[in-house]
Write an enzyme that holds these catalytic residues in place. Structure first.
Site, PDB file in Angstrom:
ATOM      1  N   LYS A   1      22.291  11.721  16.267  1.00 29.94           N
ATOM      2  CA  LYS A   1      21.192  12.562  16.735  1.00 29.94           C
ATOM      3  C   LYS A   1      20.560  11.944  17.975  1.00 29.94           C
ATOM      4  O   LYS A   1      20.369  10.728  18.047  1.00 29.94           O
ATOM      5  CB  LYS A   1      20.124  12.714  15.648  1.00 29.94           C
ATOM      6  CG  LYS A   1      20.548  13.560  14.472  1.00 29.94           C
ATOM      7  CD  LYS A   1      19.409  13.705  13.479  1.00 29.94           C
ATOM      8  CE  LYS A   1      19.825  14.573  12.306  1.00 29.94           C
ATOM      9  NZ  LYS A   1      18.737  14.708  11.306  1.00 29.94           N
TER      10      LYS A   1
ATOM     11  N   ARG B   1      27.011  12.076  -6.041  1.00 36.56           N
ATOM     12  CA  ARG B   1      26.149  12.116  -4.851  1.00 36.56           C
ATOM     13  C   ARG B   1      24.734  11.622  -5.144  1.00 36.56           C
ATOM     14  O   ARG B   1      24.030  11.196  -4.232  1.00 36.56           O
ATOM     15  CB  ARG B   1      26.123  13.539  -4.284  1.00 36.56           C
ATOM     16  CG  ARG B   1      27.373  13.856  -3.464  1.00 36.56           C
ATOM     17  CD  ARG B   1      27.384  15.281  -2.964  1.00 36.56           C
ATOM     18  NE  ARG B   1      27.760  16.214  -4.011  1.00 36.56           N
ATOM     19  CZ  ARG B   1      27.919  17.521  -3.824  1.00 36.56           C
ATOM     20  NH1 ARG B   1      27.720  18.041  -2.637  1.00 36.56           N
ATOM     21  NH2 ARG B   1      28.280  18.300  -4.827  1.00 36.56           N
TER      22      ARG B   1
ATOM     23  N   GLY C   1      29.579  24.070   3.083  1.00 37.21           N
ATOM     24  CA  GLY C   1      30.189  24.204   4.402  1.00 37.21           C
ATOM     25  C   GLY C   1      29.234  24.026   5.567  1.00 37.21           C
ATOM     26  O   GLY C   1      29.658  24.045   6.731  1.00 37.21           O
ATOM     27  N   GLY C   2      27.957  23.824   5.298  1.00 39.72           N
ATOM     28  CA  GLY C   2      26.970  23.730   6.364  1.00 39.72           C
ATOM     29  C   GLY C   2      27.184  22.548   7.300  1.00 39.72           C
ATOM     30  O   GLY C   2      27.081  22.686   8.528  1.00 39.72           O
ATOM     31  N   THR C   3      27.474  21.377   6.741  1.00 36.23           N
ATOM     32  CA  THR C   3      27.673  20.177   7.565  1.00 36.23           C
ATOM     33  C   THR C   3      28.856  20.348   8.502  1.00 36.23           C
ATOM     34  O   THR C   3      28.780  20.030   9.700  1.00 36.23           O
ATOM     35  CB  THR C   3      27.890  18.941   6.666  1.00 36.23           C
ATOM     36  OG1 THR C   3      26.722  18.710   5.885  1.00 36.23           O
ATOM     37  CG2 THR C   3      28.176  17.702   7.503  1.00 36.23           C
TER      38      THR C   3
ATOM     39  N   SER D   1      30.968  21.247   0.405  1.00 41.87           N
ATOM     40  CA  SER D   1      30.308  22.016  -0.644  1.00 41.87           C
ATOM     41  C   SER D   1      29.983  23.410  -0.116  1.00 41.87           C
ATOM     42  O   SER D   1      30.772  24.334  -0.252  1.00 41.87           O
ATOM     43  CB  SER D   1      29.053  21.292  -1.123  1.00 41.87           C
ATOM     44  OG  SER D   1      28.440  21.988  -2.188  1.00 41.87           O
TER      45      SER D   1
END
Length: 301
Positions: free
Chosen positions: A191, A96, A224-226, A222
């Site tokens: 967005k 990444r 889980g936020g996204t 990773s």
């Protein structure tokens, strides 16, 4: 004749790969010295000389140990007289950090692939690397294999004519790849800023999703936020059933709780990591047959 050697992180799948390739599986010996240094040895080095060697290892968990072990196995195979060394890394650690985001940073993705090449690998195969541009630094034969189509195929068993959604434009190529192979519509989230209030919202770029089933596609989960955020957005726009198809499922911390509470009904991940999830929300998809098929189609083996 060919030989398969597997690192400790991926030895569970070594026999399957050896069978698919028609190669002989050769075990390794490892130990940790009292001072913490690592030791590895190929048990039957006489089988290596003059043959093609496939070294397979994945770099999660214990990224640093796995990276070092992989480099040591490449060196051992080269010193044992391997004719050709193909390295398969289903999950490439440090990928990444594929560019300098802040002044003073290294590009760790470049470091990793350069080390693999310099130590002696002739070809590098990865599964859904974060940025395919990273492979240019290998300066040799490379192959990046997308498996989002395999994951979506599993998801279709519980969905009705879903839309494939990428959580951002960077993941759009994965969504497109899977959708086109299954004749599905696809889109990504963008967005939007209200010109009067300045409030930022997110929504699909083109497609209406009200009343539709959704598959969210990404490369890595990773924390889980996204995924949780994308799920809530899609729910707010009227999505019916939402599942996730992500290649590499790390699930750090309370990732499962975040994703479940957002309204995801199922998560499909590939068997690219050296871990097994017992969480009922997860289904792991074996992609080894696709990896070997793509290697043959691209003359890697």
């Amino acid at each position: 004749m060919g030989v398969v050697i597997a690192g400790k992180n991926y030895e569970t799948f070594a026999e399957k790969y050896a069978s698919l390739l028609g190669y002989e599986l050769v075990d390794i010996q490892t130990k940790i010295f009292p001072d913490g240094e690592y030791y590895v040895r190929i048990k039957k080095p006489e089988l290596i000389s003059g043959n093609k060697v496939v070294i397979i290892n994945t770099m999660y968990p214990r990224q640093n140990d796995s990276l070092l072990e992989t480099l040591m196995l490449i060196d051992a195979a080269r010193r044992s007289g391997a004719k050709d060394i193909v390295v398969i890394i289903p999950y490439l650690a440090y990928a990444r950090q594929d560019k300098v985001f802040l002044e003073g940073e290294p590009v760790t993705a470049s470091i990793v692939v350069k080390m693999i090449r310099t130590i002696g690998a002739n070809a590098l195969v990865v599964v859904d690397i974060h940025s395919v541009k990273t492979l240019e630094d290998f300066n040799g034969k490379t192959l990046n294999i997308l498996v989002s189509d395999e994951l979506v195929e599993k998801a279709l068993s519980i969905l009705n004519d879903p839309i494939v959604i990428a959580p951002d434009k960077g993941a759009l190529h994965r969504a497109r790849y899977a959708a086109e192979r299954h004749g599905l519509e696809y889109d990504y989230l963008i967005k939007k800023r209200d010109r009067i209030t300045g409030e930022i919202s997110m929504m699909p770029k083109e497609l209406r999703i009200d009343g539709r089933d959704i598959v969210i596609i990404d490369d890595i989960i990773s924390t889980g936020g996204t995924i949780a955020n994308a799920t809530r957005i899609l729910r707010s726009h009227g999505a019916r059933k939402i599942v996730v198809a992500a290649t590499h499922g790390l699930f750090i911390g309370n990732a499962f709780e975040k994703i479940r509470s957002a309204g995801v009904e199922k998560i499909y991940v590939a068997n690219t990591l050296g871990i097994t999830h017992k969480e009922p929300l997860i289904e792991t998809v074996d992609v080894s047959e696709k990896v070997v098929t793509e290697m043959r189609n691209n003359n890697i083996i």
